[in-house]
Write a protein that holds these residues in place. Structure first.
Motif, PDB file in Angstrom:
ATOM      1  N   ILE A 264       0.834  -1.202   0.000  1.00 44.31           N
ATOM      2  CA  ILE A 264       0.000   0.000   0.000  1.00 44.31           C
ATOM      3  C   ILE A 264       0.872   1.256   0.000  1.00 44.31           C
ATOM      4  O   ILE A 264       0.594   2.232  -0.710  1.00 44.31           O
ATOM      5  CB  ILE A 264      -0.949  -0.015   1.216  1.00 44.31           C
ATOM      6  N   SER A 265       1.951   1.225   0.792  1.00 41.44           N
ATOM      7  CA  SER A 265       2.845   2.383   0.846  1.00 41.44           C
ATOM      8  C   SER A 265       3.514   2.625  -0.502  1.00 41.44           C
ATOM      9  O   SER A 265       3.624   3.773  -0.957  1.00 41.44           O
ATOM     10  CB  SER A 265       3.912   2.162   1.927  1.00 41.44           C
TER      11      SER A 265
ATOM     12  N   GLU B 259       2.367   1.730  -3.493  1.00 38.20           N
ATOM     13  CA  GLU B 259       1.367   2.232  -4.430  1.00 38.20           C
ATOM     14  C   GLU B 259       1.051   3.697  -4.158  1.00 38.20           C
ATOM     15  O   GLU B 259       0.892   4.495  -5.091  1.00 38.20           O
ATOM     16  CB  GLU B 259       0.098   1.386  -4.330  1.00 38.20           C
ATOM     17  N   ALA B 260       0.950   4.051  -2.881  1.00 35.68           N
ATOM     18  CA  ALA B 260       0.679   5.450  -2.534  1.00 35.68           C
ATOM     19  C   ALA B 260       1.823   6.351  -2.991  1.00 35.68           C
ATOM     20  O   ALA B 260       1.591   7.456  -3.499  1.00 35.68           O
ATOM     21  CB  ALA B 260       0.463   5.580  -1.026  1.00 35.68           C
ATOM     22  N   ASN B 261       3.062   5.874  -2.833  1.00 35.98           N
ATOM     23  CA  ASN B 261       4.212   6.669  -3.274  1.00 35.98           C
ATOM     24  C   ASN B 261       4.212   6.842  -4.787  1.00 35.98           C
ATOM     25  O   ASN B 261       4.518   7.935  -5.298  1.00 35.98           O
ATOM     26  CB  ASN B 261       5.513   6.004  -2.820  1.00 35.98           C
TER      27      ASN B 261
ATOM     28  N   ASP C 135       1.560   6.762  -6.766  1.00 35.61           N
ATOM     29  CA  ASP C 135       0.481   7.696  -7.101  1.00 35.61           C
ATOM     30  C   ASP C 135       0.894   9.135  -6.807  1.00 35.61           C
ATOM     31  O   ASP C 135       0.593  10.055  -7.584  1.00 35.61           O
ATOM     32  CB  ASP C 135      -0.781   7.344  -6.308  1.00 35.61           C
ATOM     33  N   LEU C 136       1.579   9.327  -5.684  1.00 41.73           N
ATOM     34  CA  LEU C 136       2.024  10.670  -5.329  1.00 41.73           C
ATOM     35  C   LEU C 136       3.045  11.189  -6.332  1.00 41.73           C
ATOM     36  O   LEU C 136       2.991  12.359  -6.741  1.00 41.73           O
ATOM     37  CB  LEU C 136       2.625  10.658  -3.919  1.00 41.73           C
TER      38      LEU C 136
END
Length: 227
Positions: free
Chosen positions: A70-71, A73-75, A77-78
């Motif tokens: 999740i981290s 993927e979030a990175n 996306d960011l």
């Protein structure tokens, strides 16, 4: 003749030995009961504890892996969002610099013209266009009129030119209106046939007063967003 002490009876020793044997047997049976019935099998208890510990560790590892995924993927996306924002900011800065030069005292004087044209594919066969119109020849004067497009291309290996009415799927379709002093972005949508391969786009400006202005753009230079 003096009285002699009586010798211990043979049966006395037999009873004593039997008592010791029964006592030892009782302790042995109690130990077996305590081990197998009261406390359970030690090997079974150890295996159960190991399985429980293994299951707990596996669950923790799965949770950590999911959190890490999740981290990541979030990175990603960011990073994509930041890259898109940087691109937008760079585009806005370029536009601001252009408009500042355009309306400034040192800007080159130009009449009504098409500064830029963007085409972006929408759903189906629809294309969204954005035409940036400019003029700084008549400062302070309001320019009004209408914009139309025509697109040249090939269909069935033959050259073909689609008029504004064909692109709009409407007979005698009116052009998109404009009204500005220095610049304006005019937007609209056109429809292209599925078997049509566009090559060139021509923008035609028809002012309320004065001669019409036409400007052509190669199709690949106008397409935005992977269309």
């Amino acid at each position: 003749m003096s009285d002699a002490e009586p010798e211990p009876s043979h049966h006395h020793w037999v009873y004593l030995g039997l008592g010791v044997f029964l006592l030892a047997l009782g302790f042995g049976l109690w130990g077996v009961w305590a081990t197998w019935f009261a406390g359970g099998d030690p090997s079974t208890q150890s295996a159960t504890a190991l399985r429980a510990s293994s299951d707990k560790l596996s669950q923790e590892v799965s949770t950590l892996r999911r959190s890490d995924q999740i981290s990541r993927e979030a990175n990603r996306d960011l990073e994509r969002a930041l890259a898109e924002r940087d691109e937008e900011i760079a585009g806005l800065r370029a536009d601001i610099a252009f408009y500042e030069r355009f309306v400034g005292a040192t800007g080159q004087r130009r009449g009504l013209s098409v500064h830029d044209l963007e085409m972006q594919l929408q759903s189906g066969d629809a294309w969204h266009f954005v035409a940036t119109l400019t003029q700084n020849l008549n400062r302070g004067a309001v320019n009004t009129g209408r914009v139309t497009l025509s697109i040249e291309g090939t269909r069935n290996d033959r050259l073909e030119k689609l008029s504004w009415s064909s692109l709009r799927k409407q007979a005698n379709a009116p052009g998109a209106g404009y009204s500005f002093k220095y610049f304006q972005q005019v937007e609209g949508e056109v429809m292209l046939p599925k078997d049509f391969k566009p090559l060139r786009v021509t923008v035609r400006l028809v002012p309320a007063g004065g001669s019409a202005v036409e400007q052509s753009f190669p199709w690949p230079e106008t397409v935005r967003g992977g269309g």
